[in-house]
Scaffold this motif. Structure first.
Motif, PDB file in Angstrom:
ATOM      1  N   ILE A   1     -99.925 -21.484  84.369  1.00 45.21           N
ATOM      2  CA  ILE A   1     -99.169 -22.565  83.732  1.00 45.21           C
ATOM      3  C   ILE A   1     -98.888 -23.658  84.753  1.00 45.21           C
ATOM      4  N   HIS A   2     -98.615 -23.267  85.968  1.00 42.46           N
ATOM      5  CA  HIS A   2     -98.406 -24.217  87.063  1.00 42.46           C
ATOM      6  C   HIS A   2     -99.611 -25.149  87.222  1.00 42.46           C
ATOM      7  N   ASN A   3    -100.823 -24.593  87.198  1.00 42.78           N
ATOM      8  CA  ASN A   3    -102.032 -25.422  87.282  1.00 42.78           C
ATOM      9  C   ASN A   3    -102.086 -26.430  86.150  1.00 42.78           C
ATOM     10  N   LEU A   4    -101.720 -26.002  84.955  1.00 47.72           N
ATOM     11  CA  LEU A   4    -101.745 -26.889  83.791  1.00 47.72           C
ATOM     12  C   LEU A   4    -100.690 -27.979  83.923  1.00 47.72           C
ATOM     13  N   LEU A   5     -99.491 -27.618  84.361  1.00 44.19           N
ATOM     14  CA  LEU A   5     -98.436 -28.613  84.531  1.00 44.19           C
ATOM     15  C   LEU A   5     -98.834 -29.675  85.550  1.00 44.19           C
ATOM     16  N   GLN A   6     -99.568 -29.274  86.575  1.00 40.90           N
ATOM     17  CA  GLN A   6    -100.012 -30.228  87.593  1.00 40.90           C
ATOM     18  C   GLN A   6    -101.344 -30.897  87.232  1.00 40.90           C
ATOM     19  N   MET A   7    -101.888 -30.569  86.061  1.00 41.12           N
ATOM     20  CA  MET A   7    -103.200 -31.083  85.637  1.00 41.12           C
ATOM     21  C   MET A   7    -104.255 -30.780  86.700  1.00 41.12           C
ATOM     22  N   ASN A   8    -104.188 -29.590  87.198  1.00 42.98           N
ATOM     23  CA  ASN A   8    -105.044 -29.177  88.297  1.00 42.98           C
ATOM     24  C   ASN A   8    -105.734 -27.853  87.967  1.00 42.98           C
ATOM     25  N   SER A   9    -106.124 -27.710  86.702  1.00 44.73           N
ATOM     26  CA  SER A   9    -106.725 -26.458  86.233  1.00 44.73           C
ATOM     27  C   SER A   9    -108.204 -26.345  86.577  1.00 44.73           C
ATOM     28  N   GLY A  10    -108.848 -27.490  86.820  1.00 45.88           N
ATOM     29  CA  GLY A  10    -110.289 -27.492  87.052  1.00 45.88           C
ATOM     30  C   GLY A  10    -111.103 -27.622  85.783  1.00 45.88           C
ATOM     31  N   LEU A  11    -110.429 -27.663  84.618  1.00 39.18           N
ATOM     32  CA  LEU A  11    -111.145 -27.767  83.350  1.00 39.18           C
ATOM     33  C   LEU A  11    -111.652 -29.192  83.116  1.00 39.18           C
ATOM     34  N   ALA A  12    -112.787 -29.281  82.449  1.00 40.62           N
ATOM     35  CA  ALA A  12    -113.372 -30.582  82.122  1.00 40.62           C
ATOM     36  C   ALA A  12    -112.495 -31.307  81.096  1.00 40.62           C
ATOM     37  N   TRP A  13    -112.427 -32.620  81.235  1.00 38.00           N
ATOM     38  CA  TRP A  13    -111.725 -33.442  80.239  1.00 38.00           C
ATOM     39  C   TRP A  13    -112.025 -34.902  80.503  1.00 38.00           C
ATOM     40  N   ASP A  14    -112.300 -35.658  79.440  1.00 39.52           N
ATOM     41  CA  ASP A  14    -112.579 -37.087  79.548  1.00 39.52           C
ATOM     42  C   ASP A  14    -111.434 -37.857  78.907  1.00 39.52           C
ATOM     43  N   GLU A  15    -110.589 -38.466  79.733  1.00 37.83           N
ATOM     44  CA  GLU A  15    -109.428 -39.233  79.269  1.00 37.83           C
ATOM     45  C   GLU A  15    -109.788 -40.718  79.312  1.00 37.83           C
ATOM     46  N   ASN A  16    -110.482 -41.168  78.270  1.00 41.93           N
ATOM     47  CA  ASN A  16    -110.956 -42.545  78.233  1.00 41.93           C
ATOM     48  C   ASN A  16    -110.672 -43.110  76.850  1.00 41.93           C
ATOM     49  N   TYR A  17    -109.908 -44.207  76.797  1.00 48.36           N
ATOM     50  CA  TYR A  17    -109.521 -44.775  75.504  1.00 48.36           C
ATOM     51  C   TYR A  17    -110.357 -45.982  75.123  1.00 48.36           C
ATOM     52  N   ASP A  18    -111.367 -46.289  75.919  1.00 48.70           N
ATOM     53  CA  ASP A  18    -112.263 -47.404  75.611  1.00 48.70           C
ATOM     54  C   ASP A  18    -113.540 -46.943  74.927  1.00 48.70           C
TER      55      ASP A  18
END
Length: 441
Positions: free
Chosen positions: A226-243
């Motif tokens: 949960i700590h990794n998730l709270l720090q957004m440091n899980s290593g999981l792929a994700w594309d945060e792009n609103y354009d």
């Protein structure tokens, strides 16, 4: 005549291809417009014209045609007449995009709210504050600093400066007042994080434990905490792009259950070594929170009874997805004064009128830089440890959201500064510099 027919046929083919290629984008366009319109009209209580002129007035969202039904509390947005999306308002849960006709008639649970305290002076209640004049504050410099934020370039809607529990400066753009609810966007992430801090203080959760995700139990993702998730440091792929069409936009405008999108992502890095900003991660955390409670009703109530209404942020409403999960990444609405109360709670290390809602240990944890974030990020809270704002102290931290929503906490200066706008490019460093220089210690 044959040539004309051929030209028309070619144009028809070209139009069909263009529509086919851009159809997913039209879905996002009309989805954003419908959701934003419903929230603005029914949550923030703005009219449609004001919404179109101030909230939906940027490209390409301004290309959508929007209508509202006040009786049914729905909003409909059309992209060039080619694709239409609907959003409904549900009392206590806010607005949500529908994905089927049944969504408009479904029953749902709502959070239980407490009655606002309108007798106690602000910030501990909602009555007018007891004004105090501080001899060490240069009010002229302070007000001049705020005035600059409200020009055409900076596009600020609201600004508040709180010093020693006292509002010493406050300003609103035309059409906005201290009663106006404004969407905090990703400042909502800091609320989600705070709920974990409260649960940890109540000995109901340990954020250092492995994330309780069933789909991960038999692969390497089982190592994620949960700590990794709270720090957004899980290593999981994700594309945060609103354009463009991305993981983030598909989640917000196409998903029924927003807590699951990040669950199905594979590794793109390693836990604790790969910081990657992800709204999907925050909504996954909201899903983890939901499973901490015996019933859905308890989950809905806890956010308000143990945090939001407890410190008098009574204007706040956190919207849910179609499955009733709080969209902890993005969708909290509140007045700027109530957003400031959350900053004050952190400034006071979690203590509100003598009650410890979360601990100083949690504040220290949440404001510890995440590895590989360059000192920018803690546990769903942004930091100045990397000197993003050189005029502010390095121990300043802040909640931050799309289009320039900010609550800055400056512990050494006893300051909370709120700025809410429609432009992330405002000269925030000059704001911080001017406010700090206006107070002589």
């Amino acid at each position: 005549m044959k040539i004309l027919k051929r030209i028309l046929l070619l144009l028809s083919i070209i139009l069909t291809v263009v529509v086919f290629i851009n159809y997913p984008k039209l879905n996002m366009l009309s989805g954003y417009a419908a959701k934003n319109t419903a929230s603005s009209v029914f949550v923030a209580e703005r009219n449609l014209d004001f919404t179109n002129n101030t909230d939906n007035n940027f490209s390409p969202v301004n290309l959508a045609t929007n209508t509202v039904n006040s009786d049914e509390k729905t909003a409909t947005s059309s992209a060039f007449g080619l694709l239409t999306r609907n959003a409904i308002y549900r009392e206590g849960l806010g607005a949500v995009l529908t994905l089927s006709d049944e969504d408009e008639t479904a029953t749902y649970l709502t959070p239980k709210r407490s009655v606002p305290d309108n007798k106690t002076p602000y910030p501990y209640g909602n009555a007018p504050q007891k004004d105090t004049i501080f001899k060490n504050v240069d009010y002229n410099l302070l007000n001049e600093t705020l005035d600059i934020l409200f020009d055409e370039k900076n596009k600020t809607r609201a600004a508040i400066v709180i010093y020693k529990d006292q509002i010493i400066a406050e300003k609103y753009a035309k059409g906005f007042t201290k009663e106006s609810k404004i969407l905090g966007w990703s400042m909502t992430k800091s609320i989600t994080s705070t709920i974990f801090g409260i649960l940890e203080h109540q000995n109901k959760i340990n954020v250092q434990e492995k994330a309780p995700i069933e789909a991960w139990k038999d692969d390497d993702r089982s190592k994620i905490t949960i700590h990794n998730l709270l720090q957004m440091n899980s290593g999981l792929a994700w594309d945060e792009n609103y354009d463009k069409i991305s993981d983030a936009t598909k989640m917000l405008f196409l998903e029924r259950d927003m807590t699951k999108t990040q669950v199905y992502k594979e590794f793109a890095g390693k836990p604790n070594e790969s910081w990657n900003y992800s709204s999907g991660t925050t909504n996954l955390l909201s899903g983890i929170l939901r499973n901490e409670f015996n019933t859905h009703q308890e989950y809905l109530d806890f956010w308000y009874t143990q945090l939001i209404d407890k410190i008098g942020m009574n204007s706040m409403l956190i919207e849910t997805d179609l499955e009733g999960n709080y969209v902890g990444s993005s969708y909290a609405w509140a007045t700027p004064r109530d957003w400031a109360k959350l900053g004050l709670l952190y400034l006071k290390n979690g203590n509100w009128l003598g009650e410890q809602i979360f601990t100083k240990k949690w504040v220290d944890y949440a404001t510890t830089p995440t590895p590989s974030s360059n000192g920018w990020y803690g546990a769903q809270i942004w930091l100045n440890a990397g000197n993003r704002y050189p005029s502010a102290p390095s121990n300043m931290y802040f909640f931050s959201g799309y289009q320039g929503q900010n609550v800055f906490i400056l512990p050494n200066e006893n300051l909370v500064i709120v700025r809410m706008g429609l432009s992330k490019n405002a000269d925030v460093d000059e704001l911080l510099k001017g406010v700090i220089n206006s107070i002589q210690n």
